[in-house]
Write an enzyme that holds these catalytic residues in place. Structure first.
Site, PDB file in Angstrom:
ATOM      1  CB  SER A 105      61.272  50.338  73.295  1.00  0.00           C
ATOM      2  OG  SER A 105      61.321  50.861  71.991  1.00  0.00           O
ATOM      3  CG  ASP A 155      54.488  54.745  71.361  1.00  0.00           C
ATOM      4  OD1 ASP A 155      55.262  55.298  70.549  1.00  0.00           O
ATOM      5  OD2 ASP A 155      54.750  53.680  71.941  1.00  0.00           O
ATOM      6  CG  HIS A 186      58.317  54.723  72.292  1.00  0.00           C
ATOM      7  ND1 HIS A 186      57.507  53.724  71.784  1.00  0.00           N
ATOM      8  CD2 HIS A 186      59.562  54.190  72.366  1.00  0.00           C
ATOM      9  CE1 HIS A 186      58.237  52.637  71.554  1.00  0.00           C
ATOM     10  NE2 HIS A 186      59.491  52.889  71.896  1.00  0.00           N
TER      11      HIS A 186
HETATM   12  C1  MLT Z   1      63.073  51.300  68.676  1.00  0.00           C
HETATM   13  O1  MLT Z   1      63.519  52.360  68.348  1.00  0.00           O
HETATM   14  O2  MLT Z   1      63.642  50.551  69.443  1.00  0.00           O
HETATM   15  C2  MLT Z   1      61.760  50.933  68.114  1.00  0.00           C
HETATM   16  O3  MLT Z   1      60.856  51.782  68.536  1.00  0.00           O
HETATM   17  C3  MLT Z   1      61.356  49.563  68.455  1.00  0.00           C
HETATM   18  C4  MLT Z   1      62.268  48.591  67.769  1.00  0.00           C
HETATM   19  O4  MLT Z   1      62.971  48.979  66.871  1.00  0.00           O
HETATM   20  O5  MLT Z   1      62.232  47.433  68.177  1.00  0.00           O
END
Ligand code: MLT
Length: 212
Positions: A105, A155, A186
């Site tokens: 992520s 996702d 996700h």
């Molecule tokens: C997160 O919440 O981390 C996002 O999905 C990805 C990011 O902000 O890099």
């Protein structure tokens, strides 16, 4: 081994298998440097593990976002540089070669940015639930480095078209990209573990170099 003071708070686990490329573990938002150590051990047994803590104005992530999935690209570029410098410090401190990143992520997104901005610091990358980090990526030459992208069909954060664009950008930058879409959301799950184990396992010790 006591942990030397470097520019990122981090954990380092020495490798036990000679010739195995070290892993750079990059956690997701809300995580820390301990999060991905079990995953790293599972998918690349015997590899050295280098795991920094992302911290952005007190938030446990690697760079600032303006909203979910909307990045502050100036901040991302600065922090990708900082992370690249840390990787160099760690290589000197621990005597290890350029690592292959395993990011989840937010950690996968900064790994993707590193590939495009500072390709020399990584030997490759496994990007779990990554998205396009930079609207206008620089021209980079990844020299055949291996990159695995694992997307989730369900996702809610990363649209399929966005992950496909990232795969195209990295392919255009001369990476050997494998992009798989798993029946997942996700979060990290068993399908990721299986795909990562197969990808790292197929390469084996020493086989993750760009030339392999
Ligand atoms: C997160 O919440 O981390 C996002 O999905 C990805 C990011 O902000 O890099």
């Amino acid at each position: 081994m006591s942990t030397p003071t470097l520019s990122f708070t981090h954990r380092f686990v020495p490798g036990s298998a000679p010739g195995q490329v070290p892993l750079l573990l990059l956690h997701g938002t809300g995580g820390d440097e301990a999060d991905l150590l079990p995953l790293g051990r599972a998918v690349a047994p015997g590899a050295a593990l280098l795991s920094p803590r992302g911290l952005e104005h007190g938030a446990p992530r690697f760079f600032r976002r303006l909203a979910e999935g909307v990045f502050d690209e100036g901040d991302l570029r600065r922090r990708a540089d900082d992370l690249a410098d840390f990787i160099g410090e760690a290589q000197r401190a621990y005597g290890v070669p350029a690592p292959i990143a395993l990011g989840f992520s937010n950690g996968a997104n900064i790994a993707a940015a590193l590939l495009l901005l500072r390709p020399e610091v990584l030997a490759g990358a496994a990007l779990v639930r990554a998205m396009v980090p930079l609207a206008e990526p620089p021209t980079a030459d990844l020299g055949g480095r291996p990159v695995l992208i694992l997307s989730g069909a369900l996702d809610p954060i990363v649209p399929a078209a966005n992950a496909a664009t990232l795969a195209r950008q990295l392919t255009a930058a001369n990476a050997r990209v494998e992009h798989r879409t798993l029946p997942a959301g996700h979060g990290l799950g068993q399908a990721d573990l299986a795909a990562l184990t197969a990808w790292f396992g197929a390469r084996g010790a020493g086989a993750l170099s760009p030339a392999a």
